[in-house]
Design a protein around this motif. Structure first.
Motif, PDB file in Angstrom:
ATOM      1  N   UNK A  39       4.808  31.394  36.408  1.00  0.00           N
ATOM      2  CA  UNK A  39       5.229  31.613  35.009  1.00  0.00           C
ATOM      3  C   UNK A  39       4.168  32.639  34.526  1.00  0.00           C
ATOM      4  N   UNK A  40       4.775  33.854  34.381  1.00  0.00           N
ATOM      5  CA  UNK A  40       4.177  35.043  34.042  1.00  0.00           C
ATOM      6  C   UNK A  40       4.261  35.594  32.822  1.00  0.00           C
ATOM      7  N   UNK A  60       9.365  35.394  34.294  1.00  0.00           N
ATOM      8  CA  UNK A  60       8.587  36.314  33.115  1.00  0.00           C
ATOM      9  C   UNK A  60       9.029  36.000  31.804  1.00  0.00           C
ATOM     10  N   UNK A  61       7.982  35.496  31.107  1.00  0.00           N
ATOM     11  CA  UNK A  61       8.345  35.372  29.695  1.00  0.00           C
ATOM     12  C   UNK A  61       7.880  36.736  29.254  1.00  0.00           C
ATOM     13  N   UNK A  62       9.055  37.591  28.654  1.00  0.00           N
ATOM     14  CA  UNK A  62       8.913  38.869  28.403  1.00  0.00           C
ATOM     15  C   UNK A  62       8.951  39.044  26.592  1.00  0.00           C
ATOM     16  N   UNK A  63       8.726  37.951  25.975  1.00  0.00           N
ATOM     17  CA  UNK A  63       9.003  38.081  24.398  1.00  0.00           C
ATOM     18  C   UNK A  63       8.110  38.975  23.888  1.00  0.00           C
ATOM     19  N   UNK A  64       6.969  39.555  24.407  1.00  0.00           N
ATOM     20  CA  UNK A  64       6.171  40.445  23.610  1.00  0.00           C
ATOM     21  C   UNK A  64       6.482  41.971  24.041  1.00  0.00           C
ATOM     22  N   UNK A  68      11.978  43.491  33.616  1.00  0.00           N
ATOM     23  CA  UNK A  68      11.146  42.579  34.575  1.00  0.00           C
ATOM     24  C   UNK A  68      12.035  42.416  35.955  1.00  0.00           C
ATOM     25  N   UNK A  69      13.285  42.374  35.812  1.00  0.00           N
ATOM     26  CA  UNK A  69      14.040  42.413  37.128  1.00  0.00           C
ATOM     27  C   UNK A  69      13.882  43.576  38.049  1.00  0.00           C
ATOM     28  N   UNK A  70      13.448  44.465  37.409  1.00  0.00           N
ATOM     29  CA  UNK A  70      13.274  45.658  38.365  1.00  0.00           C
ATOM     30  C   UNK A  70      12.093  45.615  39.235  1.00  0.00           C
ATOM     31  N   UNK A  71      11.001  44.819  38.823  1.00  0.00           N
ATOM     32  CA  UNK A  71       9.870  44.486  39.541  1.00  0.00           C
ATOM     33  C   UNK A  71       9.849  43.189  40.229  1.00  0.00           C
ATOM     34  N   UNK A  72      10.954  42.467  40.289  1.00  0.00           N
ATOM     35  CA  UNK A  72      10.798  41.351  41.258  1.00  0.00           C
ATOM     36  C   UNK A  72      11.110  40.118  40.524  1.00  0.00           C
ATOM     37  N   UNK A  73      11.099  40.017  39.131  1.00  0.00           N
ATOM     38  CA  UNK A  73      11.295  38.757  38.299  1.00  0.00           C
ATOM     39  C   UNK A  73      12.483  38.077  38.984  1.00  0.00           C
ATOM     40  N   UNK A  74      12.703  36.701  38.767  1.00  0.00           N
ATOM     41  CA  UNK A  74      13.697  35.945  39.248  1.00  0.00           C
ATOM     42  C   UNK A  74      14.549  35.312  38.036  1.00  0.00           C
TER      43      UNK A  74
END
Ligand SMILES: *Cc1c(COP(=O)(O)O)cnc(C)c1O
Length: 399
Positions: A150-151, A180-184, A192-198
């Motif tokens: 969990x990143x 990926x918690x991309x809230x910020x 994030x999907x472009x870099x491999x997030x599921x």
């Protein structure tokens, strides 16, 4: 309706990705408050539930609002387009994380410090399933198939960023998944999907809502089987977004790109000025730089991660997140600073149009007591800078 096969920019998508769901002539989407919806008057159109998959039903047909409703469906249509994956909305960011862990049910989860509430959700799972927490940077060998990294990036409260691709590779080398918690860093700042997030998670309470008046959460996935399962699980978790919230949410998404761009620029300008003043060589006595150097200890923000630029500028090519942190020389300065500011409201949370500052120890027991978190809003950044300098001056002169 938007022309088919026409690649649209993010603001155009924010304004038109829900066109197909616009079944009224109102220009501003109406708020639908019904919990239940009439079935068709035509007996031939009636489909018994046993023959129906709610997930595949027409997006303009609704039955009961714990399944789907018009306003949340429009909100999700826009977010699916912006996030580049199917988006499912929830009543809060933490209920979205809860749903993600119900979906994946990992035995181990590697996680850093970050937002304290996410650790609270994990401890519920530890109680129920024995879920074991690992260090974010644990050796890859400690992860097994089906486990989760969990990143959170950029991370709370500092606003510094992590290399998504590196954590994706680490997870996938073990058959584990990356959330990926991309809230910020909402869409346009980071994909994030472009870099491999599921799985991508957002507390929509922050930038998606954007006006400090909506509590919501979002998961997005590029896997159809996961989207279907998340949809079905949510029917029984019951953690759907309210009608009012999703109506406000659609209103807010229309301006997401312009808000976030401006907030990101404002934050980076402030950080650059503060950090420049902090490191100015031998400033004139009583200059703004000298005052900053007497009050401020350190500034944290992704824009200051010079050593990480090789991956960071690829993963955040359009700017950094609008949240940053500072540490003051003393805890006393940190406690008093908010009371001396005119344009920074002393409150928790972030992502709204108004600038907030928080003496972070007020809501997070784990942080340095000299730390303040700043969520930069849409004020003119020069006014924010002047406000900060005036407050620093009052602090060091002990007014
Ligand atoms: C606020 C926040 C959450 C939790 O979201 P809620 O909408 O408050 O439930 C999770 N992660 C991060 C990074 C947050 O800032």
């Amino acid at each position: 309706m938007a022309p088919a096969n026409c690649p649209m920019g993010p603001s155009t998508r924010a304004l038109h990705a829900d066109d197909a769901l616009n079944v009224v002539s109102d220009v501003a989407p109406p708020m639908h408050v019904a919990t239940t919806f009439r079935y068709s008057d035509n007996p031939d159109d009636l489909v018994p539930v046993a023959d129906l998959s709610g997930y595949d039903q027409e997006k303009t047909t609704h039955i009961y609002s714990r399944l789907t409703a018009p306003n949340p469906t429009r909100f999700e249509a826009i977010l699916s387009s912006l996030l580049n994956g199917e988006a499912i909305s929830y009543s809060s960011g933490l209920s979205a994380l809860h749903a993600a862990l119900v979906l994946l049910n990992p035995r181990r989860i590697a996680i850093g410090n970050g937002y304290h509430g996410c650790h609270g959700v994990i401890s519920l799972f530890t109680r129920l399933t024995g879920l074991q927490k690992l260090d974010l940077d644990c050796p890859a060998e400690q992860l097994e198939a089906g486990d989760v990294i969990h990143l959170e990036t950029p991370v709370n409260p500092e606003g510094t960023a992590f290399n998504i691709q590196a954590y994706a590779e680490k997870a996938h080398s073990r058959g584990a998944y990356l959330i990926v918690d991309g809230t910020f860093a909402p869409p346009f700042l980071q994909e994030p999907f472009q870099w491999g997030a599921d799985l991508v998670m957002h507390s929509g309470t922050k930038y998606f809502g954007g006006h400090s008046d909506v509590l919501c959460g979002v998961l997005a996935t590029q896997r159809k089987d996961w989207a279907r399962q998340l949809f079905q699980d949510r029917v029984y978790l019951g953690s759907v977004m309210g009608n009012m919230e999703s109506w406000l949410g659609v209103r807010s998404l229309r301006t997401l790109e312009v808000r976030v761009q401006r907030q990101s620029q404002n934050a980076t300008s402030l950080v650059s000025w503060l950090n420049g003043a902090l490191h100015a060589p031998s400033p004139a006595p009583d200059s703004d730089e000298a005052v900053v150097q007497r009050a401020l200890e350190q500034v944290f923000h992704a824009s200051l991660q010079k050593e990480d630029e090789s991956w960071l500028l690829k993963q955040m090519p359009r700017g950094f997140g609008p949240v940053f942190s500072i540490t003051m020389k003393t805890e006393d300065f940190a406690r008093k600073l908010p009371s001396k500011l005119a344009f920074f409201q002393h409150a928790t949370s972030l992502g709204g149009v108004e600038t907030l500052i928080e003496w972070r120890t007020m809501s997070d027991a784990t942080v340095d007591r000299r730390l303040l978190r700043i969520s930069v809003g849409l004020e003119n950044w020069e006014d924010l800078r002047q406000d900060l300098v005036t407050a620093f001056r009052e602090l060091v002169e002990d007014k």
